[in-house]
Design a protein around this motif. Structure first.
Motif, short mmCIF file in Angstrom:
data_model
loop_
_atom_site.label_atom_id
_atom_site.label_comp_id
_atom_site.label_asym_id
_atom_site.label_seq_id
_atom_site.Cartn_x
_atom_site.Cartn_y
_atom_site.Cartn_z
N MET A 284 -1.78 9.13 -7.30
CA MET A 284 -1.99 7.70 -7.15
C MET A 284 -3.36 7.37 -7.77
SD MET A 284 -2.28 5.38 -3.65
CE MET A 284 -0.75 5.96 -3.02
N THR A 285 -3.37 6.38 -8.62
CA THR A 285 -4.63 5.98 -9.25
C THR A 285 -5.46 5.14 -8.28
OG1 THR A 285 -3.80 3.90 -10.15
CG2 THR A 285 -3.51 5.89 -11.52
N ARG A 286 -6.74 5.02 -8.57
CA ARG A 286 -7.62 4.21 -7.73
C ARG A 286 -7.17 2.76 -7.70
NH1 ARG A 286 -14.16 3.78 -7.58
NH2 ARG A 286 -14.19 1.89 -6.33
N GLU A 287 -6.74 2.24 -8.84
CA GLU A 287 -6.29 0.84 -8.91
C GLU A 287 -5.10 0.61 -7.98
OE1 GLU A 287 -4.00 -1.67 -12.21
OE2 GLU A 287 -6.04 -1.11 -12.81
N ILE A 288 -4.15 1.50 -7.98
CA ILE A 288 -2.97 1.37 -7.11
C ILE A 288 -3.38 1.50 -5.65
CG2 ILE A 288 -0.79 2.44 -6.44
CD1 ILE A 288 -0.41 3.16 -9.41
N TYR A 289 -4.24 2.47 -5.36
CA TYR A 289 -4.72 2.66 -3.99
C TYR A 289 -5.43 1.41 -3.48
CZ TYR A 289 -7.36 4.47 -0.07
OH TYR A 289 -7.91 4.66 1.17
N GLU A 290 -6.34 0.84 -4.28
CA GLU A 290 -7.06 -0.36 -3.86
C GLU A 290 -6.12 -1.53 -3.64
OE1 GLU A 290 -10.11 -1.03 -6.76
OE2 GLU A 290 -11.37 0.57 -5.95
N ARG A 291 -5.16 -1.71 -4.50
CA ARG A 291 -4.20 -2.80 -4.35
C ARG A 291 -3.40 -2.64 -3.06
NH1 ARG A 291 -0.86 -2.88 -9.22
NH2 ARG A 291 -2.77 -3.62 -10.18
N LEU B 194 -4.23 -0.85 -0.34
CA LEU B 194 -5.11 -1.00 0.81
C LEU B 194 -5.43 -2.48 1.07
CD1 LEU B 194 -6.81 0.37 2.97
CD2 LEU B 194 -8.66 0.54 1.30
N ARG B 195 -5.73 -3.21 0.01
CA ARG B 195 -6.02 -4.65 0.12
C ARG B 195 -4.85 -5.39 0.75
NH1 ARG B 195 -6.65 -5.80 -5.16
NH2 ARG B 195 -8.65 -4.77 -5.14
N ARG B 196 -3.65 -5.11 0.28
CA ARG B 196 -2.45 -5.78 0.80
C ARG B 196 -2.25 -5.45 2.28
NH1 ARG B 196 2.22 -4.45 -2.79
NH2 ARG B 196 0.98 -5.68 -4.22
N LEU B 197 -2.41 -4.19 2.64
CA LEU B 197 -2.21 -3.78 4.04
C LEU B 197 -3.23 -4.46 4.96
CD1 LEU B 197 -1.51 0.03 3.62
CD2 LEU B 197 0.10 -1.70 4.40
N VAL B 198 -4.48 -4.47 4.56
CA VAL B 198 -5.53 -5.06 5.40
C VAL B 198 -5.33 -6.56 5.53
CG1 VAL B 198 -8.00 -5.56 5.50
CG2 VAL B 198 -7.21 -3.25 4.94
N LEU B 199 -5.07 -7.25 4.45
CA LEU B 199 -4.92 -8.71 4.50
C LEU B 199 -3.70 -9.13 5.31
CD1 LEU B 199 -5.91 -9.66 0.85
CD2 LEU B 199 -7.21 -10.08 2.93
N ASN B 200 -2.64 -8.33 5.28
CA ASN B 200 -1.43 -8.67 6.03
C ASN B 200 -1.57 -8.42 7.52
OD1 ASN B 200 -0.01 -9.56 3.82
ND2 ASN B 200 0.91 -7.59 3.40
N ARG B 201 -2.51 -7.57 7.92
CA ARG B 201 -2.62 -7.19 9.33
C ARG B 201 -3.80 -7.81 10.08
NH1 ARG B 201 0.51 -2.16 10.28
NH2 ARG B 201 1.54 -1.77 8.31
N SER B 202 -4.67 -8.50 9.39
CA SER B 202 -5.85 -9.04 10.05
C SER B 202 -6.04 -10.52 9.74
CB SER B 202 -7.10 -8.27 9.62
OG SER B 202 -8.24 -8.86 10.20
N LYS B 203 -6.26 -11.30 10.76
CA LYS B 203 -6.54 -12.73 10.59
C LYS B 203 -8.03 -12.96 10.31
CE LYS B 203 -2.46 -14.28 12.04
NZ LYS B 203 -1.46 -14.18 11.06
N ARG B 204 -8.86 -11.93 10.56
CA ARG B 204 -10.31 -12.07 10.42
C ARG B 204 -10.80 -11.74 9.02
NH1 ARG B 204 -13.16 -8.91 15.06
NH2 ARG B 204 -14.81 -9.43 13.62
N ILE B 205 -9.96 -11.17 8.19
CA ILE B 205 -10.36 -10.78 6.84
C ILE B 205 -9.68 -11.71 5.85
CG2 ILE B 205 -10.31 -8.96 5.11
CD1 ILE B 205 -10.33 -6.96 7.43
#
Length: 66
Positions: free
Chosen positions: A1-8, A10-21
């Motif tokens: 997995m490339t860094r770009e794919i990993y960051e994308r 991770l970003r999607r998972l965090v934004l979907n699970r937190s109302k504070r971010i």
């Protein structure tokens, strides 16, 4: 997995699970230093694409390296 794919993923998972971010696309114009500790970042002043400027207080600021 490339860094770009990993960051994308991770970003999607965090934004979907937190109302504070939030995802915010803007240009940082000035760092905002804590009034009690000049070595601590308290947030940033930003300029949005429409030219509107605002101050964004934050416990964590993540930026893309130039």
């Amino acid at each position: 997995m490339t860094r770009e794919i990993y960051e994308r993923l991770l970003r999607r998972l965090v934004l979907n699970r937190s109302k504070r971010i939030r995802w915010k696309v803007a240009t940082v114009t000035t760092p905002v230093v804590s009034p009690t500790d000049c070595k601590t970042l308290a947030g940033v002043r930003i300029r949005a694409a429409d030219g509107e400027e605002s101050e964004l207080p934050a416990a964590l600021v993540v930026g893309e390296a130039p």
